[in-house]
Design a protein around this motif. Sequence first.
Motif, PDB file in Angstrom:
ATOM      1  N   UNK A 246       0.818  -1.203   0.000  1.00  0.00           N
ATOM      2  CA  UNK A 246       0.000   0.000   0.000  1.00  0.00           C
ATOM      3  C   UNK A 246       0.858   1.262   0.000  1.00  0.00           C
ATOM      4  N   UNK A 247       0.308   2.311  -0.564  1.00  0.00           N
ATOM      5  CA  UNK A 247       0.961   3.619  -0.534  1.00  0.00           C
ATOM      6  C   UNK A 247      -0.020   4.618   0.070  1.00  0.00           C
ATOM      7  N   UNK A 248       0.518   5.706   0.593  1.00  0.00           N
ATOM      8  CA  UNK A 248      -0.344   6.735   1.161  1.00  0.00           C
ATOM      9  C   UNK A 248       0.130   8.115   0.745  1.00  0.00           C
ATOM     10  N   UNK A 249      -0.835   9.041   0.753  1.00  0.00           N
ATOM     11  CA  UNK A 249      -0.575  10.456   0.508  1.00  0.00           C
ATOM     12  C   UNK A 249      -1.278  11.232   1.607  1.00  0.00           C
ATOM     13  N   UNK A 250      -0.556  12.192   2.186  1.00  0.00           N
ATOM     14  CA  UNK A 250      -1.119  13.014   3.261  1.00  0.00           C
ATOM     15  C   UNK A 250      -0.964  14.481   2.897  1.00  0.00           C
ATOM     16  N   UNK A 251      -2.061  15.205   3.014  1.00  0.00           N
ATOM     17  CA  UNK A 251      -2.042  16.650   2.839  1.00  0.00           C
ATOM     18  C   UNK A 251      -2.446  17.273   4.160  1.00  0.00           C
ATOM     19  N   UNK A 252      -1.533  17.962   4.833  1.00  0.00           N
ATOM     20  CA  UNK A 252      -1.887  18.725   6.031  1.00  0.00           C
ATOM     21  C   UNK A 252      -2.356  20.081   5.533  1.00  0.00           C
ATOM     22  N   UNK A 253      -3.649  20.312   5.655  1.00  0.00           N
ATOM     23  CA  UNK A 253      -4.246  21.512   5.065  1.00  0.00           C
ATOM     24  C   UNK A 253      -4.510  22.611   6.078  1.00  0.00           C
ATOM     25  N   UNK A 254      -4.422  22.267   7.361  1.00  0.00           N
ATOM     26  CA  UNK A 254      -4.629  23.294   8.381  1.00  0.00           C
ATOM     27  C   UNK A 254      -3.927  22.889   9.665  1.00  0.00           C
ATOM     28  N   UNK A 255      -3.328  23.851  10.328  1.00  0.00           N
ATOM     29  CA  UNK A 255      -2.737  23.675  11.646  1.00  0.00           C
ATOM     30  C   UNK A 255      -3.328  24.744  12.545  1.00  0.00           C
ATOM     31  N   UNK A 256      -3.771  24.356  13.735  1.00  0.00           N
ATOM     32  CA  UNK A 256      -4.353  25.328  14.663  1.00  0.00           C
ATOM     33  C   UNK A 256      -3.319  26.383  15.041  1.00  0.00           C
ATOM     34  N   UNK A 257      -3.792  27.530  15.492  1.00  0.00           N
ATOM     35  CA  UNK A 257      -2.908  28.643  15.836  1.00  0.00           C
ATOM     36  C   UNK A 257      -1.863  28.253  16.869  1.00  0.00           C
ATOM     37  N   UNK A 258      -2.219  27.374  17.817  1.00  0.00           N
ATOM     38  CA  UNK A 258      -1.259  26.972  18.847  1.00  0.00           C
ATOM     39  C   UNK A 258      -0.454  25.729  18.463  1.00  0.00           C
ATOM     40  N   UNK A 259      -0.705  25.194  17.259  1.00  0.00           N
ATOM     41  CA  UNK A 259       0.059  24.044  16.773  1.00  0.00           C
ATOM     42  C   UNK A 259      -0.346  22.710  17.366  1.00  0.00           C
ATOM     43  N   UNK A 260      -1.440  22.666  18.132  1.00  0.00           N
ATOM     44  CA  UNK A 260      -1.809  21.428  18.814  1.00  0.00           C
ATOM     45  C   UNK A 260      -2.710  20.507  17.999  1.00  0.00           C
ATOM     46  N   UNK A 261      -3.252  21.004  16.879  1.00  0.00           N
ATOM     47  CA  UNK A 261      -4.173  20.211  16.068  1.00  0.00           C
ATOM     48  C   UNK A 261      -3.819  20.400  14.593  1.00  0.00           C
ATOM     49  N   UNK A 262      -3.781  19.271  13.861  1.00  0.00           N
ATOM     50  CA  UNK A 262      -3.627  19.337  12.406  1.00  0.00           C
ATOM     51  C   UNK A 262      -4.826  18.649  11.769  1.00  0.00           C
ATOM     52  N   UNK A 263      -5.160  19.089  10.573  1.00  0.00           N
ATOM     53  CA  UNK A 263      -6.246  18.446   9.838  1.00  0.00           C
ATOM     54  C   UNK A 263      -5.930  18.504   8.355  1.00  0.00           C
ATOM     55  N   UNK A 264      -6.564  17.589   7.617  1.00  0.00           N
ATOM     56  CA  UNK A 264      -6.309  17.538   6.191  1.00  0.00           C
ATOM     57  C   UNK A 264      -6.967  16.346   5.540  1.00  0.00           C
ATOM     58  N   UNK A 265      -6.334  15.906   4.458  1.00  0.00           N
ATOM     59  CA  UNK A 265      -6.849  14.820   3.635  1.00  0.00           C
ATOM     60  C   UNK A 265      -5.786  13.735   3.544  1.00  0.00           C
ATOM     61  N   UNK A 266      -6.242  12.471   3.534  1.00  0.00           N
ATOM     62  CA  UNK A 266      -5.332  11.325   3.450  1.00  0.00           C
ATOM     63  C   UNK A 266      -5.901  10.345   2.443  1.00  0.00           C
ATOM     64  N   UNK A 267      -5.053   9.798   1.605  1.00  0.00           N
ATOM     65  CA  UNK A 267      -5.441   8.771   0.641  1.00  0.00           C
ATOM     66  C   UNK A 267      -4.501   7.590   0.781  1.00  0.00           C
ATOM     67  N   UNK A 268      -5.031   6.388   0.530  1.00  0.00           N
ATOM     68  CA  UNK A 268      -4.202   5.180   0.587  1.00  0.00           C
ATOM     69  C   UNK A 268      -4.729   4.154  -0.406  1.00  0.00           C
ATOM     70  N   UNK A 269      -3.803   3.329  -0.897  1.00  0.00           N
ATOM     71  CA  UNK A 269      -4.139   2.257  -1.827  1.00  0.00           C
ATOM     72  C   UNK A 269      -4.268   0.942  -1.053  1.00  0.00           C
ATOM     73  N   UNK A 270      -4.901  -0.074  -1.652  1.00  0.00           N
ATOM     74  CA  UNK A 270      -5.129  -1.337  -0.943  1.00  0.00           C
ATOM     75  C   UNK A 270      -3.851  -2.003  -0.427  1.00  0.00           C
TER      76      UNK A 270
END
Length: 117
Positions: free
Chosen positions: A30-54
Amino acid sequence: MADTVFRFPAPGSDPITADLDGWKKIEGNPTMKTWIQHTSADGSVISGTWEATPGTYHATYGSYEFVHLIDGQITITPDGGTSVTMTPGCAFTVEPGFAGTWKIEKPVKKHFCIKLK
């Protein structure tokens, strides 16, 4: 004042392609791709999109994660625990200390939010 609402843009053309820390391939390639699209102002939370193959990973979590599965199918099995299958539309959390397998049965796309601290 910082923005208090953030709308994710489409994932960019330059994802992180390295496997996540604590994730080890145990079946298939399997392979994966991660996009961190947002980090909270204090750096304690990240969010984004993740894709993976079988394929299957053994994952160990050090942080809390909220997931909304957009596409694909995953069967998650905690070590010594009961399997649960997630399909498009499922929302779920993974607690710190989780250890087990993520069997990616159909190509996956998810949104995530991870509390780092």
